[in-house]
Design an enzyme around this catalytic site. Structure first.
Site, short mmCIF file in Angstrom:
data_model
loop_
_atom_site.label_atom_id
_atom_site.label_comp_id
_atom_site.label_asym_id
_atom_site.label_seq_id
_atom_site.Cartn_x
_atom_site.Cartn_y
_atom_site.Cartn_z
CG HIS A 14 -1.48 1.35 1.58
ND1 HIS A 14 -0.92 2.11 2.63
CD2 HIS A 14 -2.46 2.13 1.18
CE1 HIS A 14 -1.90 3.30 2.46
NE2 HIS A 14 -2.74 3.13 1.55
CG ASN A 74 -2.54 7.90 0.99
OD1 ASN A 74 -2.19 8.98 1.55
ND2 ASN A 74 -3.48 7.95 0.13
NE ARG A 133 -3.43 11.65 4.14
CZ ARG A 133 -2.80 10.79 4.63
NH1 ARG A 133 -2.42 9.71 3.59
NH2 ARG A 133 -2.49 10.75 5.82
#
Length: 304
Positions: free
Chosen positions: A105, A107, A109
């Protein structure tokens, strides 16, 4: 502060990660959906399913705006509640078919909260973590070495701090166990207000994720496996689902901001099992996963 600079780079990162996965796995069929959000902005979702190596992968890009920062994004900064916001990011989940190849995973942002008459408040968040079904010391060391290298030039304390945060964040409280072997997790990162340095750090995290994961995927994706390993993989995937639906901030933010539900839940594995009161056989490879590999530890302690 150039918000568009971040958005443009995030979009390129999505393409680079998809290309890297296809080159490593040999699976090249991506379904792409460009979507619009009624409140403002939209994104591009790219999903691969039923590949030879990759059973499911989702690589999502979004750039959205809104009048009120959702609770999941303002929980650590309640004073920002009610501000308008801009948010852009890339999220990745890879579920390999082979049980010996770990799920990964990633991520990243960027948020900017604004209101008239006040300076904008901005920050980065994200990281990457690894969820093996069968543990290998070499994979754990290589993964954390890449995480360390991503942070090294930004301060000696950065890797241990964000590594510890990852161990604490990706923890399934109702099971009292870690989701995986960790990696990096950070939020509210602004490098003390230095936008250029914060962008450089975010880019380093984004560039090191494929460097960390693709060699591990290539190493494990052709290991022979059978029904026993498959059943255990599906059982452990159930833990992944539980974390994402109960605790994950990204999932909560997406749903609270009325993002595209199919894109938000694209991180779910294509198959998962729940077995009542299952306990692996003591001393087995399955038991060793939780007894040894899912215990937070310093994987680089004995590495030169």
């Amino acid at each position: 502060m150039d918000y568009r600079q971040v958005e443009t780079w995030m979009r390129k990162l999505q393409e680079q990660i998809c290309t890297g996965l296809s080159k490593t796995a040999g699976d090249t069929h991506w379904r792409e959906h460009a979507w619009k959000r009624p409140e403002g902005g939209g994104g591009i979702t790219r999903v691969m399913e039923n590949g030879i190596v990759i059973e499911k992968a989702a690589v999502n890009f979004s750039a959205v705006t809104g009048d009120n920062l959702p609770a999941a994004a303002s929980a650590a900064r309640p004073a920002l509640g009610g501000r308008s916001f801009r948010a852009t990011g890339v999220s990745v989940i890879v579920h390999p078919r082979n049980p010996y190849a770990p799920t990964s995973h990633f991520n990243l942002r960027f948020f900017c909260a604004e209101k008239p008459g006040a300076a904008p408040v901005w920050w980065f968040g994200g990281g990457f973590d690894l969820t093996p079904y069968y543990g290998f010391e070499q994979d754990c060391v290589d993964w954390h070495r890449a995480a360390h290298d991503a942070c090294e030039r930004f301060g000696k304390d950065v890797y241990p701090r964000f590594k510890r945060w990852c161990d604490e964040y990706f923890f399934i409280k109702h099971r009292n166990e870690a989701r995986g072997i960790g990696g990096l997790f950070f939020d509210d990162y602004d490098a003390g207000g230095d936008f250029a340095r914060a962008v450089a750090f975010a880019r380093s995290i984004g560039e090191h994720y494929p460097k960390a994961y693709l060699p591990i995927l290539e190493r494990r994706m052709h290991t022979a496996w059978g029904e026993r390993e498959r059943n255990f993989q599906l059982y452990r995937r159930g833990r992944y689902v539980e974390f994402n639906l109960v605790y994950d901030r990204g999932t909560l933010f997406g749903l609270q901001s009325r993002g595209r539900t199919e894109s938000i839940l694209a991180s779910m594995p294509p198959q998962a099992h729940w077995r009542y009161d299952y306990t692996p056989e003591p001393g087995s490879s399955e038991a060793r996963l939780t007894d040894y590999f899912l215990k937070p530890r310093d994987w680089l302690a004995n590495v030169n």
